[in-house]
Design a protein around this motif. Sequence first.
Motif, PDB file in Angstrom:
ATOM      1  N   THR A  72      66.311 -27.816 -48.052  1.00  0.00           N
ATOM      2  CA  THR A  72      64.961 -28.315 -48.326  1.00  0.00           C
ATOM      3  C   THR A  72      64.493 -27.949 -49.727  1.00  0.00           C
ATOM      4  N   GLY A  73      65.335 -27.216 -50.486  1.00  0.00           N
ATOM      5  CA  GLY A  73      64.958 -26.770 -51.815  1.00  0.00           C
ATOM      6  C   GLY A  73      64.221 -25.444 -51.827  1.00  0.00           C
ATOM      7  N   THR A  74      64.190 -24.748 -50.689  1.00  0.00           N
ATOM      8  CA  THR A  74      63.484 -23.478 -50.561  1.00  0.00           C
ATOM      9  C   THR A  74      64.442 -22.320 -50.813  1.00  0.00           C
ATOM     10  N   GLU A  75      64.014 -21.339 -51.596  1.00  0.00           N
ATOM     11  CA  GLU A  75      64.864 -20.166 -51.814  1.00  0.00           C
ATOM     12  C   GLU A  75      64.760 -19.223 -50.630  1.00  0.00           C
ATOM     13  N   ARG A  76      65.913 -18.802 -50.129  1.00  0.00           N
ATOM     14  CA  ARG A  76      65.980 -17.904 -48.983  1.00  0.00           C
ATOM     15  C   ARG A  76      67.007 -16.811 -49.257  1.00  0.00           C
ATOM     16  N   LEU A  77      67.120 -15.892 -48.309  1.00  0.00           N
ATOM     17  CA  LEU A  77      68.119 -14.835 -48.402  1.00  0.00           C
ATOM     18  C   LEU A  77      69.203 -15.060 -47.359  1.00  0.00           C
ATOM     19  N   SER A  78      70.452 -15.053 -47.809  1.00  0.00           N
ATOM     20  CA  SER A  78      71.579 -15.051 -46.887  1.00  0.00           C
ATOM     21  C   SER A  78      71.918 -13.603 -46.574  1.00  0.00           C
ATOM     22  N   ARG A  79      71.967 -13.276 -45.289  1.00  0.00           N
ATOM     23  CA  ARG A  79      72.132 -11.883 -44.879  1.00  0.00           C
ATOM     24  C   ARG A  79      73.525 -11.647 -44.282  1.00  0.00           C
ATOM     25  N   PRO A  80      74.047 -10.453 -44.455  1.00  0.00           N
ATOM     26  CA  PRO A  80      75.344 -10.128 -43.842  1.00  0.00           C
ATOM     27  C   PRO A  80      75.275 -10.248 -42.322  1.00  0.00           C
ATOM     28  N   VAL A  81      76.425 -10.502 -41.719  1.00  0.00           N
ATOM     29  CA  VAL A  81      76.508 -10.511 -40.264  1.00  0.00           C
ATOM     30  C   VAL A  81      77.011  -9.160 -39.778  1.00  0.00           C
ATOM     31  N   ASP A  82      76.678  -8.837 -38.531  1.00  0.00           N
ATOM     32  CA  ASP A  82      77.230  -7.642 -37.905  1.00  0.00           C
ATOM     33  C   ASP A  82      77.752  -8.014 -36.523  1.00  0.00           C
ATOM     34  N   ALA A  83      78.506  -7.128 -35.943  1.00  0.00           N
ATOM     35  CA  ALA A  83      79.188  -7.414 -34.679  1.00  0.00           C
ATOM     36  C   ALA A  83      78.212  -7.767 -33.564  1.00  0.00           C
ATOM     37  N   GLU A  84      77.049  -7.113 -33.542  1.00  0.00           N
ATOM     38  CA  GLU A  84      76.101  -7.318 -32.451  1.00  0.00           C
ATOM     39  C   GLU A  84      75.592  -8.750 -32.395  1.00  0.00           C
ATOM     40  N   LEU A  85      75.558  -9.426 -33.517  1.00  0.00           N
ATOM     41  CA  LEU A  85      75.085 -10.812 -33.528  1.00  0.00           C
ATOM     42  C   LEU A  85      76.008 -11.700 -32.694  1.00  0.00           C
ATOM     43  N   LEU A  86      77.297 -11.655 -33.000  1.00  0.00           N
ATOM     44  CA  LEU A  86      78.242 -12.479 -32.258  1.00  0.00           C
ATOM     45  C   LEU A  86      78.293 -12.059 -30.788  1.00  0.00           C
ATOM     46  N   VAL A  87      78.259 -10.769 -30.544  1.00  0.00           N
ATOM     47  CA  VAL A  87      78.268 -10.275 -29.160  1.00  0.00           C
ATOM     48  C   VAL A  87      77.091 -10.845 -28.375  1.00  0.00           C
ATOM     49  N   SER A  88      75.935 -10.988 -29.024  1.00  0.00           N
ATOM     50  CA  SER A  88      74.763 -11.509 -28.315  1.00  0.00           C
ATOM     51  C   SER A  88      74.943 -12.971 -27.926  1.00  0.00           C
ATOM     52  N   SER A  89      75.609 -13.756 -28.779  1.00  0.00           N
ATOM     53  CA  SER A  89      75.914 -15.152 -28.436  1.00  0.00           C
ATOM     54  C   SER A  89      76.864 -15.226 -27.248  1.00  0.00           C
ATOM     55  N   LEU A  90      77.931 -14.447 -27.320  1.00  0.00           N
ATOM     56  CA  LEU A  90      78.932 -14.484 -26.251  1.00  0.00           C
ATOM     57  C   LEU A  90      78.357 -13.940 -24.948  1.00  0.00           C
ATOM     58  N   ALA A  91      77.477 -12.941 -25.060  1.00  0.00           N
ATOM     59  CA  ALA A  91      76.827 -12.407 -23.855  1.00  0.00           C
ATOM     60  C   ALA A  91      75.934 -13.461 -23.212  1.00  0.00           C
ATOM     61  N   TRP A  92      75.238 -14.238 -24.022  1.00  0.00           N
ATOM     62  CA  TRP A  92      74.401 -15.325 -23.481  1.00  0.00           C
ATOM     63  C   TRP A  92      75.272 -16.291 -22.665  1.00  0.00           C
ATOM     64  N   ILE A  93      76.414 -16.641 -23.222  1.00  0.00           N
ATOM     65  CA  ILE A  93      77.321 -17.566 -22.522  1.00  0.00           C
ATOM     66  C   ILE A  93      77.821 -16.957 -21.217  1.00  0.00           C
ATOM     67  N   HIS A  94      78.265 -15.719 -21.261  1.00  0.00           N
ATOM     68  CA  HIS A  94      78.813 -15.088 -20.064  1.00  0.00           C
ATOM     69  C   HIS A  94      77.734 -14.848 -19.006  1.00  0.00           C
ATOM     70  N   ASP A  95      76.539 -14.495 -19.423  1.00  0.00           N
ATOM     71  CA  ASP A  95      75.463 -14.245 -18.463  1.00  0.00           C
ATOM     72  C   ASP A  95      75.100 -15.501 -17.684  1.00  0.00           C
ATOM     73  N   ARG A  96      75.184 -16.658 -18.330  1.00  0.00           N
ATOM     74  CA  ARG A  96      74.742 -17.901 -17.692  1.00  0.00           C
ATOM     75  C   ARG A  96      75.870 -18.738 -17.112  1.00  0.00           C
ATOM     76  N   HIS A  97      77.079 -18.569 -17.627  1.00  0.00           N
ATOM     77  CA  HIS A  97      78.177 -19.435 -17.192  1.00  0.00           C
ATOM     78  C   HIS A  97      79.410 -18.661 -16.722  1.00  0.00           C
ATOM     79  N   GLY A  98      79.385 -17.356 -16.799  1.00  0.00           N
ATOM     80  CA  GLY A  98      80.486 -16.546 -16.296  1.00  0.00           C
ATOM     81  C   GLY A  98      81.634 -16.393 -17.266  1.00  0.00           C
ATOM     82  N   THR A  99      82.112 -17.496 -17.788  1.00  0.00           N
ATOM     83  CA  THR A  99      83.258 -17.496 -18.697  1.00  0.00           C
ATOM     84  C   THR A  99      83.057 -18.537 -19.789  1.00  0.00           C
TER      85      THR A  99
END
Length: 231
Positions: free
Chosen positions: A180-207
């Motif tokens: 959009t032409g807006t200046e933002r900050l790109s931030r480093p990733v950490d392990a907990e971020l990906l774990v939270s996505s995968l946990a969402w999937i496992h909590d709702r769909h099992g696998t």
Amino acid sequence: MTDAFIDIPGVRNFRDAGGIGALRRGVLYRSGSFHTLTEEGARRLKSLGLRTVIDLRSEFELDVWPDQRYDLDHETLGLPTLPPHPKGSDRPWPEDQAALYPFMASTAGPSLAAVVRRLAAPQSLAAVVHCAVGKDRTGLTIAVLQSLLGASEAEITADFLLSNIGLGLDKGPTPYVDETGTERLSRPVDAELLVSSLAWIHDRHGTIPGYLHHHGATEAEVEAVRANLAN
């Protein structure tokens, strides 16, 4: 720097997603977008046998920053991870990374099922999955595919964290200008971020397969992906 990285001029964070679990090298790559791809970069992509590019960006991003192709003859699929921007809002997605990752899991199902459907076809390989910089949307998509190929959470997370090196975020956040032409900050990733996505999937769909089946991927397609990408 790990040998997973491949120098493709004009493309950020390009690397081989294989070499963990049963996912072999040379069939699935991950990266940032191709909108600044150079002719030399295109030649190097061609040498990899690239046949499919899966673009996870929004329609608006594609309009602003279309991928460059040169003489490449790959098929491109636009499979947005995130929902379109609603009227009246240019940034409907969570700004906070901790909120973004479960949100991505909640919206990415149709895209991920379509990715599986495409990679189930033998003629789809080699393939590259990319978003804008190959960090968040690409990170989740590749993690799901690596999981299907039997990679451990530790292996998947280690690969995910390489984006910090590939984008120069290992030294901290860096500014960028978004679509959009807006200046933002790109931030480093950490392990907990990906774990939270995968946990969402496992909590709702099992696998992971259960999640993919819920969004329309068949068992035959999941098995075909495993067969096509495995050692």
